[in-house]
Design an enzyme around this catalytic site. Structure first.
Site, PDB file in Angstrom:
ATOM      1  N   GLU A  74       2.435   6.635   0.872  1.00 13.55           N
ATOM      2  CA  GLU A  74       3.770   7.417   1.010  1.00 13.55           C
ATOM      3  C   GLU A  74       3.667   8.343  -0.233  1.00 13.55           C
ATOM      4  OE1 GLU A  74       5.302   7.568   3.475  1.00 13.55           O
ATOM      5  OE2 GLU A  74       6.118   5.644   4.238  1.00 13.55           O
ATOM      6  N   ASN A  78     -13.072   7.020   3.396  1.00  6.66           N
ATOM      7  CA  ASN A  78     -13.779   6.105   2.733  1.00  6.66           C
ATOM      8  C   ASN A  78     -15.362   6.939   2.210  1.00  6.66           C
ATOM      9  OD1 ASN A  78     -12.060   4.225   4.271  1.00  6.66           O
ATOM     10  ND2 ASN A  78     -12.866   2.951   2.900  1.00  6.66           N
ATOM     11  N   TYR A 132       0.794   4.007  -2.680  1.00  3.25           N
ATOM     12  CA  TYR A 132      -0.268   5.003  -2.375  1.00  3.25           C
ATOM     13  C   TYR A 132      -0.060   5.855  -1.103  1.00  3.25           C
ATOM     14  CZ  TYR A 132      -5.280   6.690  -2.220  1.00  3.25           C
ATOM     15  OH  TYR A 132      -6.416   7.325  -2.037  1.00  3.25           O
ATOM     16  N   SER A 164     -18.830  -0.599  -3.378  1.00  2.72           N
ATOM     17  CA  SER A 164     -19.226  -1.277  -4.924  1.00  2.72           C
ATOM     18  C   SER A 164     -19.142  -2.730  -4.854  1.00  2.72           C
ATOM     19  CB  SER A 164     -18.291  -0.410  -6.053  1.00  2.72           C
ATOM     20  OG  SER A 164     -16.979  -0.678  -5.531  1.00  2.72           O
ATOM     21  N   ARG A 188       0.957  -1.106   0.155  1.00  6.44           N
ATOM     22  CA  ARG A 188       0.029   0.014  -0.113  1.00  6.44           C
ATOM     23  C   ARG A 188       0.762   1.183   0.041  1.00  6.44           C
ATOM     24  NH1 ARG A 188      -5.461  -1.587   2.323  1.00  6.44           N
ATOM     25  NH2 ARG A 188      -5.891   0.507   2.319  1.00  6.44           N
ATOM     26  N   LYS A 204       0.963   9.978  -1.144  1.00 10.15           N
ATOM     27  CA  LYS A 204       0.134  10.947  -0.780  1.00 10.15           C
ATOM     28  C   LYS A 204       0.898  11.762   0.341  1.00 10.15           C
ATOM     29  CE  LYS A 204      -3.777  10.399  -3.083  1.00 10.15           C
ATOM     30  NZ  LYS A 204      -4.812  11.529  -3.558  1.00 10.15           N
ATOM     31  N   PRO A 206      -5.657  -1.874   7.021  1.00  5.29           N
ATOM     32  CA  PRO A 206      -5.993  -1.308   8.352  1.00  5.29           C
ATOM     33  C   PRO A 206      -6.990  -1.882   9.168  1.00  5.29           C
ATOM     34  CG  PRO A 206      -5.765   0.381   6.673  1.00  5.29           C
ATOM     35  CD  PRO A 206      -5.686  -0.741   5.865  1.00  5.29           C
TER      36      PRO A 206
HETATM   37  P1  NAD Z   1     -11.097   7.189  -9.157  1.00  6.80           P
HETATM   38  O1  NAD Z   1      -9.936   6.234  -9.522  1.00  6.80           O
HETATM   39  O2  NAD Z   1     -12.733   6.922  -9.651  1.00  6.80           O
HETATM   40  O3  NAD Z   1     -10.629   8.782  -9.628  1.00  6.80           O
HETATM   41  C1  NAD Z   1      -9.270   9.054 -10.055  1.00  6.80           C
HETATM   42  C2  NAD Z   1      -9.123   9.886 -11.335  1.00  6.80           C
HETATM   43  O4  NAD Z   1      -8.004  10.167 -11.534  1.00  6.80           O
HETATM   44  C3  NAD Z   1      -9.602   8.943 -12.492  1.00  6.80           C
HETATM   45  O5  NAD Z   1     -10.432   9.510 -13.413  1.00  6.80           O
HETATM   46  C4  NAD Z   1      -8.167   8.599 -13.152  1.00  6.80           C
HETATM   47  O6  NAD Z   1      -8.390   8.205 -14.625  1.00  6.80           O
HETATM   48  C5  NAD Z   1      -7.513   9.996 -13.062  1.00  6.80           C
HETATM   49  N1  NAD Z   1      -5.943   9.617 -13.032  1.00  6.80           N
HETATM   50  C6  NAD Z   1      -5.423   8.692 -12.360  1.00  6.80           C
HETATM   51  N2  NAD Z   1      -4.016   8.877 -12.702  1.00  6.80           N
HETATM   52  C7  NAD Z   1      -3.961  10.072 -13.479  1.00  6.80           C
HETATM   53  C8  NAD Z   1      -2.997  10.691 -13.960  1.00  6.80           C
HETATM   54  N3  NAD Z   1      -1.608  10.195 -14.053  1.00  6.80           N
HETATM   55  N4  NAD Z   1      -3.276  11.744 -14.753  1.00  6.80           N
HETATM   56  C9  NAD Z   1      -4.655  12.066 -14.946  1.00  6.80           C
HETATM   57  N5  NAD Z   1      -5.519  11.529 -14.510  1.00  6.80           N
HETATM   58  C10 NAD Z   1      -5.148  10.372 -13.564  1.00  6.80           C
HETATM   59  O7  NAD Z   1     -10.969   7.473  -7.574  1.00  6.80           O
HETATM   60  P2  NAD Z   1     -11.802   8.603  -6.624  1.00  6.80           P
HETATM   61  O8  NAD Z   1     -12.235   7.873  -5.525  1.00  6.80           O
HETATM   62  O9  NAD Z   1     -12.671   9.585  -7.444  1.00  6.80           O
HETATM   63  O10 NAD Z   1     -10.496   9.440  -5.915  1.00  6.80           O
HETATM   64  C11 NAD Z   1     -10.299  10.653  -6.375  1.00  6.80           C
HETATM   65  C12 NAD Z   1      -9.117  11.377  -5.434  1.00  6.80           C
HETATM   66  O11 NAD Z   1      -9.540  11.232  -4.160  1.00  6.80           O
HETATM   67  C13 NAD Z   1      -8.085  10.612  -5.408  1.00  6.80           C
HETATM   68  O12 NAD Z   1      -6.822  11.228  -5.460  1.00  6.80           O
HETATM   69  C14 NAD Z   1      -8.098   9.724  -4.223  1.00  6.80           C
HETATM   70  O13 NAD Z   1      -6.666   9.382  -3.903  1.00  6.80           O
HETATM   71  C15 NAD Z   1      -8.713  10.607  -3.130  1.00  6.80           C
HETATM   72  N6  NAD Z   1      -9.508   9.720  -2.135  1.00  6.80           N
HETATM   73  C16 NAD Z   1     -10.522   9.272  -2.554  1.00  6.80           C
HETATM   74  C17 NAD Z   1     -11.263   8.267  -1.390  1.00  6.80           C
HETATM   75  C18 NAD Z   1     -12.752   7.668  -1.514  1.00  6.80           C
HETATM   76  O14 NAD Z   1     -12.953   6.982  -0.604  1.00  6.80           O
HETATM   77  N7  NAD Z   1     -13.129   7.928  -2.648  1.00  6.80           N
HETATM   78  C19 NAD Z   1     -10.706   8.202  -0.124  1.00  6.80           C
HETATM   79  C20 NAD Z   1      -9.507   8.912   0.142  1.00  6.80           C
HETATM   80  C21 NAD Z   1      -8.953   9.610  -0.868  1.00  6.80           C
HETATM   81  N1  UDP Z   2     -12.835  -5.454   1.521  1.00  5.94           N
HETATM   82  C1  UDP Z   2     -13.416  -6.785   1.745  1.00  5.94           C
HETATM   83  N2  UDP Z   2     -14.187  -7.088   0.616  1.00  5.94           N
HETATM   84  C2  UDP Z   2     -14.093  -6.724  -0.693  1.00  5.94           C
HETATM   85  C3  UDP Z   2     -13.313  -5.432  -0.754  1.00  5.94           C
HETATM   86  C4  UDP Z   2     -12.876  -4.853   0.296  1.00  5.94           C
HETATM   87  O1  UDP Z   2     -13.854  -7.518   2.866  1.00  5.94           O
HETATM   88  O2  UDP Z   2     -14.632  -7.150  -1.631  1.00  5.94           O
HETATM   89  C5  UDP Z   2     -12.374  -5.009   2.915  1.00  5.94           C
HETATM   90  C6  UDP Z   2     -10.815  -4.473   2.703  1.00  5.94           C
HETATM   91  O3  UDP Z   2     -10.257  -5.879   3.200  1.00  5.94           O
HETATM   92  C7  UDP Z   2     -10.863  -3.275   3.849  1.00  5.94           C
HETATM   93  C8  UDP Z   2     -12.275  -2.614   3.653  1.00  5.94           C
HETATM   94  O4  UDP Z   2     -13.063  -3.547   3.170  1.00  5.94           O
HETATM   95  O5  UDP Z   2     -10.730  -3.964   4.889  1.00  5.94           O
HETATM   96  C9  UDP Z   2     -12.382  -1.216   2.801  1.00  5.94           C
HETATM   97  O6  UDP Z   2     -11.683  -1.733   1.689  1.00  5.94           O
HETATM   98  P1  UDP Z   2     -11.673  -0.630   0.573  1.00  5.94           P
HETATM   99  O7  UDP Z   2     -10.764  -1.343  -0.816  1.00  5.94           O
HETATM  100  O8  UDP Z   2     -12.928  -0.144   0.043  1.00  5.94           O
HETATM  101  O9  UDP Z   2     -10.763   0.563   0.947  1.00  5.94           O
HETATM  102  P2  UDP Z   2      -9.543   0.883   2.108  1.00  5.94           P
HETATM  103  O10 UDP Z   2     -10.080   1.412   3.250  1.00  5.94           O
HETATM  104  O11 UDP Z   2      -8.955  -0.428   2.548  1.00  5.94           O
HETATM  105  O12 UDP Z   2      -8.488   1.570   1.283  1.00  5.94           O
END
Ligand code: NAD
Ligand code: UDP
Ligand code: UDP
Length: 320
Positions: A151, A178, A149, A193, A146, A153, A278
């Protein structure tokens, strides 16, 4: 008067799950939106309905390369967020976070734009304090699967603060916990999902480990509201600020809730827990409450009831 308030806003990762909701919100607020994406995990389908809007524009571009455009605000979201996607090409994941941040910060410096970073609860790693507050430095494995991602970030946050101190950039950092909702990719691999898609297809629900690990799930509309409020805070407030819903559930509880709400016949099966997964995660959102006047309004059941029909429609469309 109205035209004066219209800002040119860049959203990187704008066709992804969160980015697509953010683009829509910014257009609704009357701004010009430039969506930049390399379509690694994002899809045009998420923003098809925005394309007819003349104030919306998409550029296919990878943020690890320089980008020269003229903007007033930047939301830097580009980065795959699901473990299966960010582990697919881990070197590219780190590059996206680090080189991507440098390029977007360089752009912000040249254009004097205000810049927002989508950081993550993963900067806390497998946390040893609970719930997590922003002053906690985290418990992160620097060499695990992990780490690209986590490090990446963490380094991006460092770069944001150094550009702020060295070049007086206006920065805003949100540590996102999340989040789920419509526009998540059905094969995204994240837990909400996965469970909904499995339940709707009456396929086994894959709980990793014994399902006792916990997460706190935020509905997307609540999160986007926090982004907009954070961007509008006074310049002396940089964050980082936790954004998420503090209501915590075990993964097994989530599986049971999804089965119940979809009336599914699916059974729960247990699979191996991925390494460095985690055990517990819950945001302390006191700072967001104080500085943004924000807290989530939509709880898990309501959020799932808005998300399940989205996946049901997608799956229906995929049927021959
Ligand atoms: P996602 O994967 O749906 O969206 C990420 C987008 O970034 C995608 O459209 C992808 O094509 C684009 N992308 C990836 N690498 C790229 C690059 N090198 N250049 C241009 N575009 C690029 O994920 P998300 O859930 O929408 O997450 C968006 C942001 O929020 C991310 O930075 C993610 O780390 C952060 N985040 C999301 C969550 C969550 O729960 N959804 C939690 C923590 C942080
Ligand atoms: N997880 C699970 N089944 C799945 C996908 C994820 O049990 O089909 C668990 C995963 O091991 C983690 C939690 O659900 O403990 C959240 O996973 P996710 O990938 O959504 O996000 P994370 O918080 O781990 O980045
Ligand atoms: N950069 C960019 N768009 C701009 C300005 C800069 O993509 O409008 C990139 C540029 O390629 C550089 C990076 O941002 O590599 C960092 O820019 P900065 O000005 O901080 O550093 P320098 O150019 O001095 O290395």
């Amino acid at each position: 008067m109205y035209e004066l308030q219209r800002k040119r806003v860049l959203v990187t990762g704008g066709t992804g799950f969160l980015g697509s909701h953010l683009c829509e919100r910014l257009l609704n607020d009357g701004h010009d939106v430039l969506c930049v994406d390399n379509f690694f995990t994002g899809t045009k389908d998420n923003v098809l309905h925005l394309l007819p809007n003349p104030h919306f524009e998409i550029i296919r571009h990878d943020v690890t390369f320089p980008l020269y455009v003229e903007v007033d605000e930047i939301y830097n979201l580009a980065c795959p967020a699901s473990p299966i996607h960010y582990q697919y090409d881990p070197v590219q994941t780190t590059k996206t976070s680090v080189h991507g941040a440098i390029n977007m910060l360089g752009l912000a410096k040249r254009t004097k734009a205000k810049i927002f970073q989508a950081s993550t609860s993963e900067v806390y790693g497998d946390p040893q304090i609970h719930p997590q507050t922003e002053d906690y430095w985290g418990h992160v494995n620097p060499t695990g699967i992990r780490s690209c991602y986590d490090e990446g970030k963490r380094c991006a946050e460092t770069l944001f603060f150094d550009y702020h101190r060295q070049h007086r950039l206006r920065i805003k950092i949100a540590r996102i916990f999340n989040t789920y909702g419509p526009n998540m990719h059905p094969n995204d691999g994240r837990v909400v999902s996965n469970f909904i898609v499995q339940a709707l297809q009456n396929k086994p629900i894959t709980v990793y480990g014994d399902g006792s690990q916990s997460r706190s799930f935020c509905y997307v509309d609540d999160l986007i509201e926090a982004f907009i409020r954070l961007m509008a805070t006074p310049d002396d407030f940089t964050g980082p600020v936790n954004t998420g819903n503090p209501n915590e559930f075990t993964i097994l509880e989530l599986a049971e809730k999804v089965i119940e709400m979809t009336n599914s016949k699916a059974e729960i099966i247990f699979k191996e827990l991925p390494s460095d997964d985690p055990t517990q995660r819950q945001p302390d959102i006191s700072l967001a409450k104080e500085k943004l006047g924000w807290e989530p309004q939509i709880q898990l059941e309501e959020g799932l009831s808005k998300t399940i029909p989205y996946f049901a429609k997608l799956l229906q469309a995929q049927q021959p």
